[in-house]
Design an enzyme around this catalytic site. Structure first.
Site, PDB file in Angstrom:
ATOM      1  N   LYS A   1       0.817  -1.214   0.000  1.00 31.58           N
ATOM      2  CA  LYS A   1       0.000   0.000   0.000  1.00 31.58           C
ATOM      3  C   LYS A   1       0.852   1.265   0.000  1.00 31.58           C
ATOM      4  O   LYS A   1       1.936   1.300   0.573  1.00 31.58           O
ATOM      5  CB  LYS A   1      -0.899   0.034   1.243  1.00 31.58           C
ATOM      6  CG  LYS A   1      -1.967  -1.048   1.267  1.00 31.58           C
ATOM      7  CD  LYS A   1      -2.707  -1.058   2.582  1.00 31.58           C
ATOM      8  CE  LYS A   1      -3.995  -0.273   2.481  1.00 31.58           C
ATOM      9  NZ  LYS A   1      -4.877  -0.522   3.626  1.00 31.58           N
TER      10      LYS A   1
ATOM     11  N   GLY B   1      -8.642   6.415  -1.665  1.00 35.21           N
ATOM     12  CA  GLY B   1      -9.545   6.045  -2.753  1.00 35.21           C
ATOM     13  C   GLY B   1      -9.197   4.733  -3.402  1.00 35.21           C
ATOM     14  O   GLY B   1      -9.537   4.493  -4.558  1.00 35.21           O
TER      15      GLY B   1
ATOM     16  N   LYS C   1      -1.086  -7.259   6.038  1.00 38.83           N
ATOM     17  CA  LYS C   1      -1.643  -8.561   5.731  1.00 38.83           C
ATOM     18  C   LYS C   1      -2.979  -8.324   5.035  1.00 38.83           C
ATOM     19  O   LYS C   1      -3.741  -7.453   5.427  1.00 38.83           O
ATOM     20  CB  LYS C   1      -1.868  -9.336   7.031  1.00 38.83           C
ATOM     21  CG  LYS C   1      -2.304 -10.775   6.806  1.00 38.83           C
ATOM     22  CD  LYS C   1      -2.120 -11.594   8.074  1.00 38.83           C
ATOM     23  CE  LYS C   1      -2.732 -12.967   7.909  1.00 38.83           C
ATOM     24  NZ  LYS C   1      -2.066 -13.741   6.838  1.00 38.83           N
TER      25      LYS C   1
ATOM     26  N   ILE D   1      -6.527  -9.199   4.610  1.00 40.95           N
ATOM     27  CA  ILE D   1      -7.612  -9.938   5.265  1.00 40.95           C
ATOM     28  C   ILE D   1      -8.613 -10.238   4.163  1.00 40.95           C
ATOM     29  O   ILE D   1      -9.176  -9.317   3.568  1.00 40.95           O
ATOM     30  CB  ILE D   1      -8.238  -9.092   6.380  1.00 40.95           C
ATOM     31  CG1 ILE D   1      -7.139  -8.605   7.297  1.00 40.95           C
ATOM     32  CG2 ILE D   1      -9.313  -9.883   7.102  1.00 40.95           C
ATOM     33  CD1 ILE D   1      -7.391  -8.698   8.745  1.00 40.95           C
TER      34      ILE D   1
ATOM     35  N   HIS E   1     -16.463  -4.421   6.269  1.00 51.42           N
ATOM     36  CA  HIS E   1     -15.994  -3.048   6.432  1.00 51.42           C
ATOM     37  C   HIS E   1     -16.890  -2.391   7.479  1.00 51.42           C
ATOM     38  O   HIS E   1     -18.065  -2.128   7.227  1.00 51.42           O
ATOM     39  CB  HIS E   1     -16.081  -2.314   5.085  1.00 51.42           C
ATOM     40  CG  HIS E   1     -15.770  -0.856   5.178  1.00 51.42           C
ATOM     41  ND1 HIS E   1     -14.766  -0.253   4.464  1.00 51.42           N
ATOM     42  CD2 HIS E   1     -16.334   0.140   5.915  1.00 51.42           C
ATOM     43  CE1 HIS E   1     -14.730   1.038   4.755  1.00 51.42           C
ATOM     44  NE2 HIS E   1     -15.672   1.293   5.631  1.00 51.42           N
TER      45      HIS E   1
ATOM     46  N   GLU F   1      -7.839   2.903   8.404  1.00 51.11           N
ATOM     47  CA  GLU F   1      -7.566   4.319   8.205  1.00 51.11           C
ATOM     48  C   GLU F   1      -8.635   5.184   8.842  1.00 51.11           C
ATOM     49  O   GLU F   1      -9.670   4.693   9.275  1.00 51.11           O
ATOM     50  CB  GLU F   1      -7.422   4.661   6.720  1.00 51.11           C
ATOM     51  CG  GLU F   1      -8.669   4.476   5.890  1.00 51.11           C
ATOM     52  CD  GLU F   1      -8.423   4.790   4.415  1.00 51.11           C
ATOM     53  OE1 GLU F   1      -7.391   4.357   3.865  1.00 51.11           O
ATOM     54  OE2 GLU F   1      -9.271   5.472   3.821  1.00 51.11           O
TER      55      GLU F   1
ATOM     56  N   ASN G   1     -10.955   8.650   8.146  1.00 55.16           N
ATOM     57  CA  ASN G   1     -11.436   9.618   7.169  1.00 55.16           C
ATOM     58  C   ASN G   1     -11.742  10.918   7.889  1.00 55.16           C
ATOM     59  O   ASN G   1     -12.583  10.979   8.776  1.00 55.16           O
ATOM     60  CB  ASN G   1     -12.698   9.109   6.466  1.00 55.16           C
ATOM     61  CG  ASN G   1     -12.403   7.862   5.658  1.00 55.16           C
ATOM     62  OD1 ASN G   1     -11.352   7.742   5.041  1.00 55.16           O
ATOM     63  ND2 ASN G   1     -13.326   6.923   5.670  1.00 55.16           N
TER      64      ASN G   1
ATOM     65  N   ARG H   1     -13.262  13.705   7.383  1.00 55.02           N
ATOM     66  CA  ARG H   1     -14.282  14.515   6.722  1.00 55.02           C
ATOM     67  C   ARG H   1     -15.652  13.960   7.086  1.00 55.02           C
ATOM     68  O   ARG H   1     -15.742  12.876   7.674  1.00 55.02           O
ATOM     69  CB  ARG H   1     -14.107  14.416   5.202  1.00 55.02           C
ATOM     70  CG  ARG H   1     -14.302  12.987   4.706  1.00 55.02           C
ATOM     71  CD  ARG H   1     -14.144  12.829   3.213  1.00 55.02           C
ATOM     72  NE  ARG H   1     -14.567  11.509   2.800  1.00 55.02           N
ATOM     73  CZ  ARG H   1     -13.783  10.448   2.736  1.00 55.02           C
ATOM     74  NH1 ARG H   1     -12.509  10.525   3.043  1.00 55.02           N
ATOM     75  NH2 ARG H   1     -14.255   9.275   2.358  1.00 55.02           N
TER      76      ARG H   1
ATOM     77  N   ARG I   1     -27.275   4.039  -2.207  1.00 59.28           N
ATOM     78  CA  ARG I   1     -26.791   5.102  -3.084  1.00 59.28           C
ATOM     79  C   ARG I   1     -27.353   4.869  -4.479  1.00 59.28           C
ATOM     80  O   ARG I   1     -27.203   3.766  -5.019  1.00 59.28           O
ATOM     81  CB  ARG I   1     -25.269   5.092  -3.154  1.00 59.28           C
ATOM     82  CG  ARG I   1     -24.587   5.314  -1.837  1.00 59.28           C
ATOM     83  CD  ARG I   1     -23.126   5.545  -2.076  1.00 59.28           C
ATOM     84  NE  ARG I   1     -22.352   5.516  -0.836  1.00 59.28           N
ATOM     85  CZ  ARG I   1     -21.090   5.922  -0.744  1.00 59.28           C
ATOM     86  NH1 ARG I   1     -20.466   6.366  -1.804  1.00 59.28           N
ATOM     87  NH2 ARG I   1     -20.461   5.870   0.403  1.00 59.28           N
TER      88      ARG I   1
END
Lengths: 464, 151
Positions: free
Chosen positions: A158, A164, A201, A203, A208, A288, A290, A292, A338
């Site tokens: 990564k 994104g 690693k 997963i 999520h 991570e 975010n 915002r 969405r």
């Protein structure tokens, strides 16, 4: 409290922010590109300024024009929404320098969390579980191989500066690692100008799970529960829900505490989201943060009754949080779909068009966040999200039924959308049971598309 | 009213934001004060309409441009900022109606974030109309001048 806020965004989120400001009796300045002259956010703001041509880089990402507009219209704050400049620390810093309040965390916090590898290390030091991986940056493919030996394959290479879903490559064994490393690094350099890499690693097929955080300038940090965003297609979320069926109350408490610890370690203020992946055994790991407000924020609003945009504005104005952790109540169940202008039958390609007729669902527990109106013309310059349909009900099953009903009622004529596709997901046994992970859409794509097409054919000619 | 009272009143008036004040006593005595037209405020956003309808903000720039629907080339603002007709407050304007310009000549300034941008004439020609007022705030694409291009 602020007198006038410039909304540096477009579409439904710009509208969302403007609506909140109106309720707080704060004037708003909408900015728009030449493409968006007739947009709803332009009509409903107190003032509106054209800031550039259609291309986002020249308008909604044009820091100079946006700041000039903010200063000329004497705005005391800027709300960046999501996407665009919302996680751009240079913009946040410029606002600070111009004496305009940036509604979000400080530039320094943004930068720290924006460096994914540094954020990971910070979390580790603060006792927040992270995905097993490298201890710091990985200098070369050989170095990566050493680490991968220890943590076990499969692994993810990564980019530290990533976001994104870019600058990431999988490697299932050592033979794939060298090329994964070099291509991820090349992408990182081209997208972010920074080739710093780290290893995690992989997963496989995680869930999520993300936690909504609110932090004020007085050090109060709370979480407002989780959102399960595992229904994704190519790393783009489609359906989000809260609470998550994967979490027991004990797990929720553990993860909530970890999310708050993460935010505290980062010195976070404003609204933010701590993202975790969860494996099959209920193990969770920070990936991570975010920094915002997010697209799916309404899901949390529905189950907690908290107006997240209003809290953001209050926090930015220096006010303390309205509620404490013990006041946070999760009630009922919420789901968001969405609705994008895309054609599932043709690889979900963006589907341009003009909305000839629009009917949005309503009724008990139904909320639609959209900037659509009859006559609205979709634009190739911006993303394809047209609307968010959110439902809330006392139980998960009732919420599923309510969403089905809402999507059945909704009419968006003139543009292809993924509404029917989402509707079908709501009938899938794995979704109903809540036993799905991030591989759900990929695994069921063909059968869902087939069902979609068959039902199209049937409704065109029921006798066939 | 005695003299001291009038002096006090004058001071208060000066310090206030009132433009005019008239006081009439029962005796018929009257004191009337007026301020000279206030210095143009540093910022007069031209496009700012009454709060009710933001749609008129872009329309304000557009109706000003309506007469410019006539022949001619519109020179539009390439950025958001404050429009200045002259290089400095005491200097004469870059152009007037009727001025001949060559392509690339500076015809106005737009200031944004303390940076001055010189706006060039897009072609050789004659300025036929000036569409915005000096020191007004302009948005992107706002029509600034109408000019007739000369071959």
């Amino acid at each position: 409290m602020f007198k006038r806020i410039l909304v540096a965004n477009r579409g439904e989120i710009a509208l969302r922010i403007i609506r909140c400001c109106r309720e707080m009796e704060i004037e708003t300045v909408a900015v728009y590109s030449t493409e968006d002259r007739s947009a709803l956010h332009v009509k409903l703001a107190t003032y509106a300024v054209c800031i550039g041509p259609a291309k986002a880089a020249d308008s909604y990402l044009n820091m100079k024009n946006i700041l000039a507009a903010a200063m000329k219209y004497q705005c005391d704050a800027v709300h960046p929404g999501f996407g665009f400049l919302s996680e751009n620390s240079e913009f946040a810093r410029l606002c600070e320098e111009c004496g305009i309040c940036f509604i979000g965390p400080s530039a320094a916090v943004m930068e720290q969390m924006g460096n994914k590898e540094a954020a990971r290390r910070l979390m580790q030091r603060s006792g927040v579980p992270v995905v097993p991986g490298s201890d710091g940056r990985v200098e070369s493919a050989e170095h990566a191989a050493q680490i991968a030996e220890k943590i076990g394959y499969p692994v993810l290479v990564k980019a530290s500066a990533g976001g994104g879903g870019r600058g990431i490559r999988k490697a299932y064994d050592v033979t794939e690692l060298a090329s994964a490393f070099s291509s991820a690094q090349a992408e990182a350099i081209s997208c972010f100008g920074n080739g710093e890499m780290y290893l995690e690693k992989l997963i496989v097929n995680p869930r999520h799970i993300e936690f909504q955080i609110l932090g004020d300038s007085q050090g109060n940090i709370i979480h407002l529960g989780e959102r399960d965003c595992s229904i994704q297609r190519k790393n783009q979320k489609l359906i989000e829900e809260a609470p998550s069926k994967a979490l027991t109350p004990a797990l929720r408490e553990q993860m909530g505490a970890a999310a708050v610890a993460a935010a505290r370690a980062a010195g976070y203020t404003s609204a933010g989201t701590v993202e975790f992946v969860m494996d099959k055994d209920g193990g969770f790991y920070f990936i991570e943060m975010n920094t915002r407000i997010q697209v799916e924020h309404p899901v949390t609003e529905m189950i907690t009754g908290v107006d997240l945009i209003r809290e953001q504005i209050r926090i930015a104005a220096g006010l303390p949080l309205l509620i404490r952790q013990e006041d946070v109540q999760i009630r009922g169940h919420a789901i968001e779909c969405r609705i994008n202008a895309e054609d599932p039958a043709h690889g979900f390609r963006p589907s341009p068009g003009t909305v000839q007729f629009l009917h949005l669902p309503g009724g008990c527990g139904v909320r639609v966040d959209t900037a659509l109106y009859t006559g609205y013309k979709t634009s190739p310059f911006y993303d394809s999200m047209m609307a968010k349909v959110i439902v809330h009900a006392p139980s998960r099953l009732e919420a599923i039924r309510r969403m089905r009903r809402a999507l059945e009622e909704m009419v968006i004529d003139g543009v292809q959308t993924n509404a029917d596709f989402a509707h079908l997901i709501l009938y899938h046994p794995d979704f109903i049971k809540g036993t799905y992970d991030t591989s759900f859409i990929e695994r069921n794509l063909e059968s869902l598309l087939q069902l979609d097409q068959e039902s199209e054919r049937w409704s065109a000619d029921p006798q066939a | 009213m005695n003299l001291q009272e009038i002096y006090d009143l004058m001071e208060k008036f000066e310090a206030s934001s009132l433009a005019e004040l008239e006081v009439q006593e029962e005796s018929g005595a009257r004191v009337s004060m007026k301020k000279a037209a206030p210095a143009a405020p540093v910022f007069v956003p031209q496009g700012i309409p009454a709060p009710v309808s933001a749609a008129t903000a872009p329309a304000a720039a557009e109706t000003a441009a309506a007469p410019a629907m006539q022949e001619g080339t519109l020179v539009k603002a390439p950025l958001v900022g404050t429009f200045y007709r002259a290089p400095s407050p005491d200097a004469p304007p870059f152009v007037e109606v009727g001025s001949r310009v060559k392509k690339g000549d500076t015809i106005c300034l737009i200031e944004a974030m303390k940076m001055i941008n010189e706006i060039p004439a897009p072609a050789d020609g004659v300025i036929e109309e000036i569409l915005v007022e000096n020191e007004s705030v302009v948005e992107y694409d706002a029509p600034l001048f109408r000019m007739k291009e000369l071959a």
